[in-house]
Design a protein around this motif. Structure first.
Motif, mmCIF file in Angstrom:
data_model
loop_
_atom_site.group_PDB
_atom_site.id
_atom_site.type_symbol
_atom_site.label_atom_id
_atom_site.label_comp_id
_atom_site.label_asym_id
_atom_site.label_seq_id
_atom_site.Cartn_x
_atom_site.Cartn_y
_atom_site.Cartn_z
ATOM 1 N N ARG A 129 0.839 -1.204 0.000
ATOM 2 C CA ARG A 129 0.000 0.000 0.000
ATOM 3 C C ARG A 129 0.874 1.254 0.000
ATOM 4 O O ARG A 129 0.621 2.201 -0.747
ATOM 5 C CB ARG A 129 -0.904 0.004 1.241
ATOM 6 N N VAL A 130 1.926 1.245 0.822
ATOM 7 C CA VAL A 130 2.841 2.391 0.881
ATOM 8 C C VAL A 130 3.560 2.576 -0.450
ATOM 9 O O VAL A 130 3.731 3.696 -0.929
ATOM 10 C CB VAL A 130 3.856 2.209 2.035
ATOM 11 N N ALA A 131 3.980 1.469 -1.050
ATOM 12 C CA ALA A 131 4.657 1.545 -2.350
ATOM 13 C C ALA A 131 3.759 2.193 -3.397
ATOM 14 O O ALA A 131 4.227 2.979 -4.232
ATOM 15 C CB ALA A 131 5.087 0.155 -2.794
ATOM 16 N N ASP A 132 2.476 1.886 -3.340
ATOM 17 C CA ASP A 132 1.527 2.492 -4.293
ATOM 18 C C ASP A 132 1.290 3.968 -3.987
ATOM 19 O O ASP A 132 1.260 4.808 -4.892
ATOM 20 C CB ASP A 132 0.197 1.730 -4.253
ATOM 21 N N ILE A 133 1.138 4.303 -2.709
ATOM 22 C CA ILE A 133 0.888 5.700 -2.322
ATOM 23 C C ILE A 133 2.049 6.588 -2.751
ATOM 24 O O ILE A 133 1.851 7.685 -3.289
ATOM 25 C CB ILE A 133 0.672 5.806 -0.795
ATOM 26 N N LEU A 134 3.282 6.119 -2.510
ATOM 27 C CA LEU A 134 4.467 6.932 -2.789
ATOM 28 C C LEU A 134 5.062 6.680 -4.174
ATOM 29 O O LEU A 134 6.073 7.283 -4.531
ATOM 30 C CB LEU A 134 5.539 6.669 -1.724
ATOM 31 N N GLN A 135 4.441 5.782 -4.919
ATOM 32 C CA GLN A 135 4.883 5.480 -6.284
ATOM 33 C C GLN A 135 6.352 5.050 -6.318
ATOM 34 O O GLN A 135 7.162 5.562 -7.093
ATOM 35 C CB GLN A 135 4.656 6.695 -7.187
ATOM 36 N N ILE A 136 6.693 4.074 -5.459
ATOM 37 C CA ILE A 136 8.073 3.588 -5.388
ATOM 38 C C ILE A 136 8.135 2.074 -5.622
ATOM 39 O O ILE A 136 9.114 1.423 -5.260
ATOM 40 C CB ILE A 136 8.717 3.916 -4.021
ATOM 41 N N ARG A 137 7.103 1.523 -6.238
ATOM 42 C CA ARG A 137 7.061 0.068 -6.438
ATOM 43 C C ARG A 137 8.283 -0.432 -7.219
ATOM 44 O O ARG A 137 8.817 -1.508 -6.927
ATOM 45 C CB ARG A 137 5.766 -0.317 -7.158
ATOM 46 N N GLU A 138 8.740 0.362 -8.186
ATOM 47 C CA GLU A 138 9.889 -0.066 -9.007
ATOM 48 C C GLU A 138 11.215 0.014 -8.248
ATOM 49 O O GLU A 138 12.257 -0.451 -8.740
ATOM 50 C CB GLU A 138 9.978 0.782 -10.284
ATOM 51 N N LEU A 139 11.205 0.587 -7.048
ATOM 52 C CA LEU A 139 12.438 0.734 -6.261
ATOM 53 C C LEU A 139 12.581 -0.335 -5.194
ATOM 54 O O LEU A 139 13.585 -0.372 -4.468
ATOM 55 C CB LEU A 139 12.464 2.106 -5.575
ATOM 56 N N MET A 140 11.633 -1.224 -5.061
ATOM 57 C CA MET A 140 11.543 -2.096 -3.896
ATOM 58 C C MET A 140 12.753 -3.017 -3.702
ATOM 59 O O MET A 140 13.080 -3.385 -2.578
ATOM 60 C CB MET A 140 10.260 -2.931 -3.960
ATOM 61 N N LYS A 141 13.427 -3.395 -4.774
ATOM 62 C CA LYS A 141 14.562 -4.307 -4.654
ATOM 63 C C LYS A 141 15.906 -3.583 -4.596
ATOM 64 O O LYS A 141 16.963 -4.207 -4.507
ATOM 65 C CB LYS A 141 14.570 -5.292 -5.829
ATOM 66 N N ARG A 142 15.875 -2.268 -4.634
ATOM 67 C CA ARG A 142 17.124 -1.499 -4.570
ATOM 68 C C ARG A 142 17.525 -1.248 -3.114
ATOM 69 O O ARG A 142 16.694 -1.269 -2.208
ATOM 70 C CB ARG A 142 16.963 -0.154 -5.280
ATOM 71 N N ARG A 143 18.843 -0.960 -2.933
ATOM 72 C CA ARG A 143 19.347 -0.560 -1.629
ATOM 73 C C ARG A 143 19.513 0.968 -1.601
ATOM 74 O O ARG A 143 19.576 1.606 -2.659
ATOM 75 C CB ARG A 143 20.660 -1.264 -1.328
ATOM 76 N N PRO A 144 19.576 1.583 -0.406
ATOM 77 C CA PRO A 144 19.630 3.040 -0.304
ATOM 78 C C PRO A 144 20.706 3.711 -1.150
ATOM 79 O O PRO A 144 20.482 4.783 -1.701
ATOM 80 C CB PRO A 144 19.880 3.266 1.198
#
Length: 362
Positions: free
Chosen positions: A116-131
């Motif tokens: 849900r947070v990934a959708d709200i902030l539009q960061i779904r494509e970043l989920m497997k990346r590190r900082p």
């Protein structure tokens, strides 16, 4: 979601008071910004709400619960820090889920919240990346997401945009404003940037030296500052201040002479001051409230030092006797150049008068 209340809150180190008798009511779902210069106590006040600093005196209430002695993890708050504070060895998804996993939250619910947070902030494509693989703006989104995933009663933001460049700050301001409208959760936000305060807040709390100087909606503070400090802090460019002396006072008006501006006289509709004739005061007027010569209550001639032309708007700067700087905002004014003489007018209905202690005369 919850209301937040501070009553007579004090923070003292030995004999030194960092926060002095702070009282504030925040409504459910309200966006409140603490603003003030460095060292004014705004971050300390936020950390006391979070439970990261103990209060010396007073009461902090979240919802119906007094939280003075409640541990930070049990207060129903989530905090976003200036430094992002992401775990470098974890992916974005792991960073978002870590806090919930540590509290034993069910795996299915944790996955639901993270997605849900990934959708709200539009960061779904970043989920497997590190900082280290993220930009500053993306890291800040993840830091905010880690707060959202906890579904707190109150969000606390401690200067979250100060590490970003100017363009990203504007973008993230829009994102945070959109987020508040979508979530409807109570948010407390600390910044030294009054532009952020004006654009984000439902209510602004202006602090100086541990004291709350004024509380109000952004435009209320802009149009009706309680004192000279608030008048000078809220607004960009800042308000102009000119030294003056009262030469005549009646029950409903005061006539002053501007000491460093050729003794120009202005009459303002304010109540009779305590000191009366001869009292030193300060006239305040915002850059956009100067008008063309002959269209106000008193004309003022200055020598232009610098003229900044920013498209449709220009800012005219002049340094005058006594070290005062005058800033004038003009639309479609591209003709003034350095060292030109410029005559403008002061309209008393747009001016403020402050006594020698900085209090506004009304």
């Amino acid at each position: 979601m919850a209301e937040l209340s501070l009553k007579g809150v004090v923070k003292r180190y030995g004999s030194y008071e960092i926060i002095r008798n702070a009282s504030l009511d925040v409504a459910d779902g309200e966006f409140v910004v603490f603003v003030g210069p460095s060292g004014c106590g705004k971050s300390t006040l936020l950390r006391m709400i979070a439970g990261l600093e103990h209060i010396t005196d007073g009461e902090i209430r979240i919802g119906s619960t007094v939280v003075n002695d409640v541990e930070p993890a049990d207060r129903g708050i989530a905090m976003v820090f200036q430094s992002y504070a992401l775990y470098p060895h974890m992916t974005v998804e792991e960073n978002l889920a870590f806090g919930l996993r540590m509290t034993g939250n069910p795996k299915v619910d944790t996955q639901r919240r993270v997605q849900r947070v990934a959708d709200i902030l539009q960061i779904r494509e970043l989920m497997k990346r590190r900082p280290k693989q993220l930009s500053g703006g993306q890291r800040q989104r993840v830091a905010i997401g880690r707060a959202i995933v906890r579904e707190p009663q109150v969000f606390l933001f401690d200067e979250p945009l100060s590490n970003l460049d100017a363009e990203l700050r504007v973008q993230m301001r829009v994102e945070i404003s959109r987020l508040h409208k979508e979530l409807g959760t109570t948010m407390i936000y600390v910044t030294h940037d009054q532009t952020e305060a004006m654009t984000l807040a439902d209510k602004i709390v202006v602090l100086r030296g541990g004291n709350i100087e004024q509380i109000g909606a952004p435009l209320d503070l802009y149009d009706n500052p309680a004192n000279q400090f608030v008048a000078g802090f809220v607004g960009s460019p800042k308000m102009n201040f000119m030294s003056a002396e009262i030469i005549e006072a009646t029950d409903h008006s005061v006539t002053i002479t501007l000491l460093n501006q050729g003794n120009v006289r202005v009459t303002l509709p304010v109540e009779r001051p305590r000191g009366g004739s001869g009292e030193r005061v300060t006239l305040g007027i915002r850059p956009e409230h100067f008008v063309k010569a002959g269209q106000g209550d008193a004309d003022l001639t200055i020598k232009v030092d610098v003229a900044e032309h920013l498209g449709n708007t220009s800012y005219i700067y002049a340094n005058v006797t006594g070290g005062e700087q005058i800033i004038i905002e003009r639309e479609e004014s591209r003709n003034e150049t350095n060292r030109d003489l410029l005559t403008v007018a002061i309209r008393s209905s747009h001016a403020f008068l402050f006594d020698s202690d900085g209090n506004r005369l009304r």
